[in-house]
Scaffold this active site. Structure first.
Site, PDB file in Angstrom:
ATOM      1  CG  ASP A 175      15.304 -95.601  81.617  1.00 41.12           C
ATOM      2  OD1 ASP A 175      14.920 -94.804  80.730  1.00 41.12           O
ATOM      3  OD2 ASP A 175      14.812 -96.737  81.763  1.00 41.12           O
TER       4      ASP A 175
ATOM      5  CB  VAL B   7      16.236 -92.704  74.204  1.00 40.31           C
ATOM      6  CG1 VAL B   7      16.242 -91.739  73.054  1.00 40.31           C
ATOM      7  CG2 VAL B   7      15.531 -92.115  75.405  1.00 40.31           C
ATOM      8  CG  ASP B   8      11.679 -93.315  69.100  1.00 33.42           C
ATOM      9  OD1 ASP B   8      10.685 -92.940  69.743  1.00 33.42           O
ATOM     10  OD2 ASP B   8      11.714 -93.388  67.861  1.00 33.42           O
TER      11      ASP B   8
ATOM     12  CB  THR C 244      25.352 -89.346  71.180  1.00 29.13           C
ATOM     13  OG1 THR C 244      24.528 -89.773  72.273  1.00 29.13           O
ATOM     14  CG2 THR C 244      25.457 -87.839  71.167  1.00 29.13           C
TER      15      THR C 244
HETATM   16  N1  AR6 Z   1      17.308 -93.039  78.626  1.00 27.42           N
HETATM   17  C1  AR6 Z   1      18.196 -92.077  78.295  1.00 27.42           C
HETATM   18  N2  AR6 Z   1      19.053 -92.207  77.268  1.00 27.42           N
HETATM   19  C2  AR6 Z   1      19.001 -93.340  76.548  1.00 27.42           C
HETATM   20  C3  AR6 Z   1      18.104 -94.393  76.834  1.00 27.42           C
HETATM   21  C4  AR6 Z   1      17.216 -94.205  77.926  1.00 27.42           C
HETATM   22  N3  AR6 Z   1      16.326 -95.126  78.271  1.00 27.42           N
HETATM   23  N4  AR6 Z   1      18.320 -95.394  75.919  1.00 27.42           N
HETATM   24  C5  AR6 Z   1      19.328 -94.987  75.119  1.00 27.42           C
HETATM   25  N5  AR6 Z   1      19.750 -93.759  75.495  1.00 27.42           N
HETATM   26  P1  AR6 Z   1      19.534 -93.253  70.326  1.00 27.42           P
HETATM   27  P2  AR6 Z   1      19.761 -91.292  68.144  1.00 27.42           P
HETATM   28  C6  AR6 Z   1      20.825 -92.900  74.943  1.00 27.42           C
HETATM   29  O1  AR6 Z   1      20.125 -94.331  69.500  1.00 27.42           O
HETATM   30  O2  AR6 Z   1      21.221 -91.517  68.076  1.00 27.42           O
HETATM   31  C7  AR6 Z   1      15.923 -94.659  67.238  1.00 27.42           C
HETATM   32  O3  AR6 Z   1      15.753 -95.874  66.557  1.00 27.42           O
HETATM   33  C8  AR6 Z   1      21.913 -93.538  74.135  1.00 27.42           C
HETATM   34  O4  AR6 Z   1      22.942 -94.049  74.993  1.00 27.42           O
HETATM   35  O5  AR6 Z   1      18.371 -93.558  71.194  1.00 27.42           O
HETATM   36  O6  AR6 Z   1      19.261 -89.891  68.162  1.00 27.42           O
HETATM   37  C9  AR6 Z   1      15.058 -93.549  66.680  1.00 27.42           C
HETATM   38  O7  AR6 Z   1      13.782 -94.049  66.256  1.00 27.42           O
HETATM   39  C10 AR6 Z   1      22.420 -92.360  73.338  1.00 27.42           C
HETATM   40  O8  AR6 Z   1      23.421 -91.634  74.070  1.00 27.42           O
HETATM   41  O9  AR6 Z   1      19.062 -91.993  69.412  1.00 27.42           O
HETATM   42  C11 AR6 Z   1      15.859 -93.053  65.526  1.00 27.42           C
HETATM   43  O10 AR6 Z   1      15.676 -93.852  64.375  1.00 27.42           O
HETATM   44  C12 AR6 Z   1      21.205 -91.433  73.200  1.00 27.42           C
HETATM   45  O11 AR6 Z   1      20.203 -91.999  74.058  1.00 27.42           O
HETATM   46  C13 AR6 Z   1      17.278 -93.194  66.009  1.00 27.42           C
HETATM   47  O12 AR6 Z   1      17.244 -94.199  67.018  1.00 27.42           O
HETATM   48  C14 AR6 Z   1      20.649 -91.365  71.805  1.00 27.42           C
HETATM   49  O13 AR6 Z   1      20.704 -92.652  71.208  1.00 27.42           O
HETATM   50  C15 AR6 Z   1      17.767 -91.934  66.648  1.00 27.42           C
HETATM   51  O14 AR6 Z   1      19.128 -92.074  66.939  1.00 27.42           O
END
Ligand code: AR6
Length: 181
Positions: free
Chosen positions: A10, A33-34, A122
């Protein structure tokens, strides 16, 4: 010695100079992650994002901005916006490269030493994981190779699939003189 590390976990728990957030253009938070960064980092991060919005109206796809990390162990959060994958015909590759490069350059300009990236685009944005990992490793190993300040980059993979992809790809993309675990 410059170093790239691949970890599963995380990103909100990373004690680095800056963690990178996979944000959206509004900078107002979201899921994935956001959501985790804003939830655990507290209201201070959102307050700074709102100031940036007031000044420049958010953050374009491929660009990056920086805020405090609030209650997180990191010192800063670099918010970047990756592209939403459509079919590869909408500049998705170049925009993902820009997101990694601009985040790295912001850290380098602020003379930060350690940086952690999630696997931008991703998750909710559906960028193919293997292709995204190739882009991330290629860009970041090249940037790290020429950096004066950044010494260590950690790719924090949350899901098992990304972790495996990064582990198997890493050695191919690491520039000479950079160590990888
Ligand atoms: N730590 C590290 N990686 C993480 C965590 C964490 N705590 N949680 C999820 N991931 P995503 P995107 C990974 O969906 O595709 C949001 O709503 C996850 O497994 O977080 O760039 C934003 O506001 C994946 O591999 O981001 C945008 O609207 C990676 O983080 C949208 O999502 C990215 O997944 C961005 O989408």
């Amino acid at each position: 010695m410059k170093k790239i590390t691949i970890e599963q976990g995380d990103i909100t728990q990373m004690s680095v100079d800056a963690i990178v957030n996979a944000a959206n253009t509004s900078l107002l938070g979201g899921g994935g992650v956001d959501g985790a960064i804003h939830r655990k980092g507290g209201a201070e991060i959102l307050a700074e994002c709102q100031k940036i919005r007031a000044k420049q109206g958010g953050c374009n796809v491929g660009e990056a901005v920086i805020t405090t990390a609030g209650n997180l162990p990191a010192k800063y959060v670099i918010h970047t916006v990756g592209p939403t994958w459509v079919d590869g015909q909408y500049n998705e590759t170049i925009l993902l490269k820009n997101a990694y490069r601009n985040s790295f350059q912001l850290a380098e300009n602020l003379q930060l030493k350690t940086l952690a990236f999630p696997n931008i685009s991703t998750g909710i944005y559906r960028f193919p994981k293997q292709f995204a990992a190739q882009i991330a490793l290629e860009i970041i190993s090249a940037e790290l190779d020429k950096a004066d300040f950044v010494q260590e980059v950690v790719f924090v993979c949350f899901d098992e699939e990304n972790f495996r992809i990064y582990q198997s790809l890493a050695s191919e993309f690491i520039a000479q003189g950079i160590v990888c675990n």
